[in-house]
Design a protein around this motif. Structure first.
Motif, mmCIF file in Angstrom:
data_model
loop_
_atom_site.group_PDB
_atom_site.id
_atom_site.type_symbol
_atom_site.label_atom_id
_atom_site.label_comp_id
_atom_site.label_asym_id
_atom_site.label_seq_id
_atom_site.Cartn_x
_atom_site.Cartn_y
_atom_site.Cartn_z
ATOM 1 N N LEU A 1 6.023 8.577 -9.798
ATOM 2 C CA LEU A 1 6.169 7.357 -9.044
ATOM 3 C C LEU A 1 5.696 5.984 -9.861
ATOM 4 C CD1 LEU A 1 5.438 8.079 -5.392
ATOM 5 C CD2 LEU A 1 7.697 7.868 -6.287
ATOM 6 N N GLN A 2 4.761 6.158 -10.376
ATOM 7 C CA GLN A 2 4.107 5.090 -11.188
ATOM 8 C C GLN A 2 4.875 4.731 -12.473
ATOM 9 O OE1 GLN A 2 -0.078 4.148 -11.662
ATOM 10 N NE2 GLN A 2 -0.869 5.764 -9.978
ATOM 11 N N ALA A 3 5.318 5.823 -12.946
ATOM 12 C CA ALA A 3 6.380 5.623 -14.107
ATOM 13 C C ALA A 3 7.451 4.997 -13.652
ATOM 14 C CB ALA A 3 6.423 7.006 -14.822
ATOM 15 N N LEU B 1 4.036 -0.629 -6.487
ATOM 16 C CA LEU B 1 4.968 -0.045 -5.679
ATOM 17 C C LEU B 1 4.538 1.463 -5.282
ATOM 18 C CD1 LEU B 1 8.391 -1.649 -6.682
ATOM 19 C CD2 LEU B 1 6.926 -1.939 -4.518
ATOM 20 N N ALA B 2 4.038 2.151 -6.145
ATOM 21 C CA ALA B 2 3.603 3.443 -6.022
ATOM 22 C C ALA B 2 2.623 3.683 -4.987
ATOM 23 C CB ALA B 2 3.309 4.048 -7.525
ATOM 24 N N ASN B 3 1.480 2.555 -5.077
ATOM 25 C CA ASN B 3 0.379 2.522 -3.920
ATOM 26 C C ASN B 3 1.216 2.117 -2.704
ATOM 27 O OD1 ASN B 3 -1.623 3.388 -5.830
ATOM 28 N ND2 ASN B 3 -2.193 1.201 -6.282
ATOM 29 N N THR B 4 2.333 1.513 -2.685
ATOM 30 C CA THR B 4 2.823 1.204 -1.298
ATOM 31 C C THR B 4 3.539 2.444 -0.659
ATOM 32 O OG1 THR B 4 2.971 -1.146 -2.315
ATOM 33 C CG2 THR B 4 4.270 -0.813 -0.271
ATOM 34 N N VAL B 5 3.978 3.195 -1.277
ATOM 35 C CA VAL B 5 4.985 4.604 -0.793
ATOM 36 C C VAL B 5 4.363 4.907 0.467
ATOM 37 C CG1 VAL B 5 5.777 6.850 -1.211
ATOM 38 C CG2 VAL B 5 6.170 4.909 -3.156
ATOM 39 N N ASP B 6 3.025 5.215 0.353
ATOM 40 C CA ASP B 6 2.360 5.945 1.619
ATOM 41 C C ASP B 6 2.516 5.015 2.669
ATOM 42 O OD1 ASP B 6 2.082 8.175 0.007
ATOM 43 O OD2 ASP B 6 0.032 7.869 -0.090
ATOM 44 N N GLY B 7 2.169 3.840 2.707
ATOM 45 C CA GLY B 7 2.208 2.888 3.630
ATOM 46 C C GLY B 7 3.424 2.564 4.231
ATOM 47 N N ALA B 8 4.474 2.262 3.204
ATOM 48 C CA ALA B 8 5.898 2.210 3.799
ATOM 49 C C ALA B 8 6.377 3.292 4.597
ATOM 50 C CB ALA B 8 6.639 1.830 2.515
#
Length: 410
Positions: free
Chosen positions: A368-370, A376-383
């Motif tokens: 995801l970070q790549a 945005l990778a840090n936002t995936v769980d929250g979203a």
């Protein structure tokens, strides 16, 4: 012979759960003694910063809510957030021995609580407990959320059991439900919204007694801290400084792009770059008011997802991190059983979104970070969690005037 596959599955579940539990416990076995030179150490960092050294400061005659004092006196990396003061007494046994002994004991208790949470969730499925509990325990201990509890030394396993206890016992055993709510109040961002939503669902005795019990348990500690800080004014200055430090930190501030927050206010900032004034307060009020309104419309027909809606709102309304989704495991398990009976595609979407933080393992995060970058990778769980709450709330609203069908549909 008809039961052979079930027996094989049960044995496999026990084996996987045992291996996952041992693997999750290993960081606590090898955690070094904290020093100023290894403040970046992540293993058991929450135990270090939120339990062990705050209690040591308290026992030494100081005020652990005084962030400047904590950073000066102890090898901690973060300030001590506004846990309920009785946390300093409840978890004192873990801070009395040497750090490594206390860390291992705390991790072992957290492991036991995760297993208890799995058993509690399995007991609501209608399946044989010995078949369902090992599978759920294996899932929890192998998931990112479950591993993080033991790796970081978080207090969430206790709070998750408490939240589940408050929700499951609120009708048949309101007294015990109040005790469970009082334990959930250890972190006010759990206790406050849960008390509000329980009150909205008609469980006023539970909401009021649990909140009163938590306050009563904390009052002696508060009185002692007020005296140490030179009076109420000094204590309030410490609390204001604590809140200001947390709000400006890179790990809990709503405007942080590197933090792991999953609540609506933080997710909106990461997605839009905009954080209006008083955004957190507005989100808290709107999410709780909307969820309370929906829950008050429930008359028992939508119980399979009522607790899930409550837990998702709890996580979405105020500052939370991915691991806090642990509190919804029993409710999600009940909802999954309802989905299995009715095969409701809308509920499948909700459950799939809810599971995102659990399957967001390190290997997934690297990809995801790549692809998306760190923000945005840090936002995936929250979203995903915010979307799960929105979808479930929308489904409740859409079906509020439609009688539910037999089999557990919304």
């Amino acid at each position: 012979m008809n039961n052979l596959p079930a027996k094989i599955g049960t044995v496999a579940g026990f084996v996987v759960a045992a291996l996952a539990g041992w693997r999750a416990l290993r960081p606590a076995l090898a955690v070094p003694v904290p020093t100023e030179a290894n403040l970046a150490e992540e293993r058991m960092q929450d135990f270090r910063d939120a339990t062990y050294f705050p209690i040591r400061e308290f026992l030494a005659g100081g005020d652990p809510y005084n962030t400047a004092a904590m950073l000066e006196h102890w090898p901690v990396r973060q300030g001590f957030n506004l846990y309920q003061p009785y946390h300093l007494v409840l978890h004192a046994p873990f801070a009395l021995p040497d750090y490594q002994v206390g860390a291992l004991a705390f991790a072992a208790c957290s492991l036991a609580l995760l297993v208890a949470l799995a058993v509690l969730a399995a007991s609501r499925t209608g399946l044989p407990l010995l078949a369902a509990a090992p599978v759920l325990a294996a899932f929890l201990l192998a998931s990112q959320v479950g591993k993080a509890q033991l790796y970081l030394g978080q207090v969430n396993p206790l709070i998750a059991v408490a939240v589940a206890g408050a929700l499951l016992a609120r009708r048949g055993h309101p007294g015990w439900a109040g005790v469970a709510l009082a334990v959930a109040w250890i972190k006010p961002q759990f206790g406050l919204p849960l008390a509000v939503l329980l009150f909205a669902r008609g469980d006023r005795r539970v909401a009021l007694s649990g909140t009163a019990l938590a306050a009563a348990a904390s009052l002696p500690v508060v009185a002692l801290l007020v005296a140490r800080d030179g009076g109420p004014g000094g204590f309030l200055d410490v609390i204001r400084g604590n809140i200001g430090y947390a709000a400006g930190s890179d790990y809990v501030g709503v405007n942080s792009v590197t933090g792991q927050r999953v609540d609506v206010a933080a997710v909106l900032f990461r997605l839009t770059g905009v954080s209006p004034p008083a955004a957190e307060l507005v989100v808290l009020v709107v999410v709780l008011a909307a969820t309370a309104w929906l829950l008050r419309r429930d008359r028992g027909s939508r119980e399979p997802t009522a607790d899930l809606l409550t837990c998702l709102a709890l996580v979405a309304c105020v500052v939370h991190e991915p691991g806090d989704a642990l509190v919804a495991i029993p409710a999600a398990t009940v909802a999954a059983a309802a989905w299995w009976r009715a095969r409701d595609p809308a509920l499948a979407v909700v459950l799939s979104l809810f599971l995102v933080p659990f399957v967001h393992l390190h290997a997934v995060d690297v990809v995801l970070q790549a692809w998306l970058g760190a923000r945005l990778a840090n936002t995936v769980d929250g979203a995903a969690l915010v979307a799960a709450w929105l979808v479930l709330a929308a489904l409740w609203l859409a079906r509020s005037r439609t009688p539910t069908t037999v089999g557990g549909r919304l």
